[in-house]
Design an enzyme around this catalytic site. Structure first.
Site, PDB file in Angstrom:
ATOM      1  N   SER A  24       0.804  -1.221   0.000  1.00 61.29           N
ATOM      2  CA  SER A  24       0.000   0.000   0.000  1.00 61.29           C
ATOM      3  C   SER A  24       0.835   1.269   0.000  1.00 61.29           C
ATOM      4  O   SER A  24       0.301   2.359  -0.173  1.00 61.29           O
ATOM      5  CB  SER A  24      -0.952   0.013   1.201  1.00 61.29           C
ATOM      6  OG  SER A  24      -0.251   0.285   2.388  1.00 61.29           O
TER       7      SER A  24
ATOM      8  N   LYS B  49       1.266   4.257   7.168  1.00 61.27           N
ATOM      9  CA  LYS B  49       0.462   5.057   6.234  1.00 61.27           C
ATOM     10  C   LYS B  49       0.889   6.517   6.334  1.00 61.27           C
ATOM     11  O   LYS B  49       1.582   6.927   7.257  1.00 61.27           O
ATOM     12  CB  LYS B  49      -1.029   4.945   6.567  1.00 61.27           C
ATOM     13  CG  LYS B  49      -1.641   3.569   6.356  1.00 61.27           C
ATOM     14  CD  LYS B  49      -1.761   3.230   4.887  1.00 61.27           C
ATOM     15  CE  LYS B  49      -2.443   1.880   4.701  1.00 61.27           C
ATOM     16  NZ  LYS B  49      -1.610   0.760   5.171  1.00 61.27           N
TER      17      LYS B  49
END
EC number: 3.4.21.88
Length: 205
Positions: free
Chosen positions: A127, A165
């Site tokens: 991701s 993230k």
């Protein structure tokens, strides 16, 4: 270590800076202008002495052929810190972090001054690939409990799950944004910051 004069130190530093910035060494004229020497023969004399002392190598048939050498005795010992690799963390959906120290990695102290401020985690998932963080990479993390919008962080959700993230604090919630255009952000009401990603280590197989 062989001693050099202040002027020779300046010349050597200028050559290194030019090679770093441009990819090729400066001319004799440029060296003279940089260090305040009007005579090219004086510059040639300093270059000859630097070559004799093992700091550079020149090719007399080419005008800019100055190669910087780093003799072992001239390299200042780099300060090293040993940073713990504490397991794996996802760069996909949150997973429970594994926090057992597996090994220690030697890193330059440019990442931090105290060993207990840094740790490393192995990335699982894809991701964060558009930020250059790939599956299997080791991220270097500086422990901190706060983050600015846009920081890449190790975030812990309310369920005590960890993920890497990009962090954004927004109205009434937090957004943990992947760097993969095919993935959706994670929206949570509560989040705690375990640290900010400050570097990357990649094994080449």
């Amino acid at each position: 270590m062989k001693k050099v004069s202040k002027r020779q130190e300046d010349i050597l530093a200028f050559i290194k800076d030019e090679v770093r910035a441009k990819g090729y060494p400066p001319s004799v004229r440029e060296i003279g202008e940089a260090v305040g020497l009007a005579s090219s023969s004086t510059v040639h004399g300093h270059l000859a002495r630097l070559e004799q002392k093992g700091f550079i190598r020149r090719d007399p048939t080419k005008p800019r052929a100055i190669e910087i050498l780093e003799p072992e005795e001239s390299i200042q010992k780099q300060h090293v810190i040993h940073v713990p690799l504490v397991g794996k963390v996802t760069a996909g959906s949150p997973i429970t972090a594994i926090e057992n120290i597996e090994e220690y990695f030697p890193l330059p102290d440019t990442y931090g001054t105290s060993e207990d401020q840094l740790f490393m985690l192995e990335i699982m998932g894809e991701s964060m690939i558009e930020a250059g963080i790939l599956d299997g990479d080791l991220v270097i993390v500086k422990q901190k409990s706060t983050a600015n919008n846009g920081d890449i962080v190790v975030a812990m959700t309310a369920e005590d799950e960890a993920t890497v993230k990009r962090f954004f604090k927004e109205k009434n919630h937090f957004r943990l944004q992947p760097e993969n255009s095919s993935m959706e952000p994670i929206i949570v009401d509560q989040v705690s910051i375990g640290g900010q990603v400050v570097g990357l280590y990649r094994r080449v197989h």
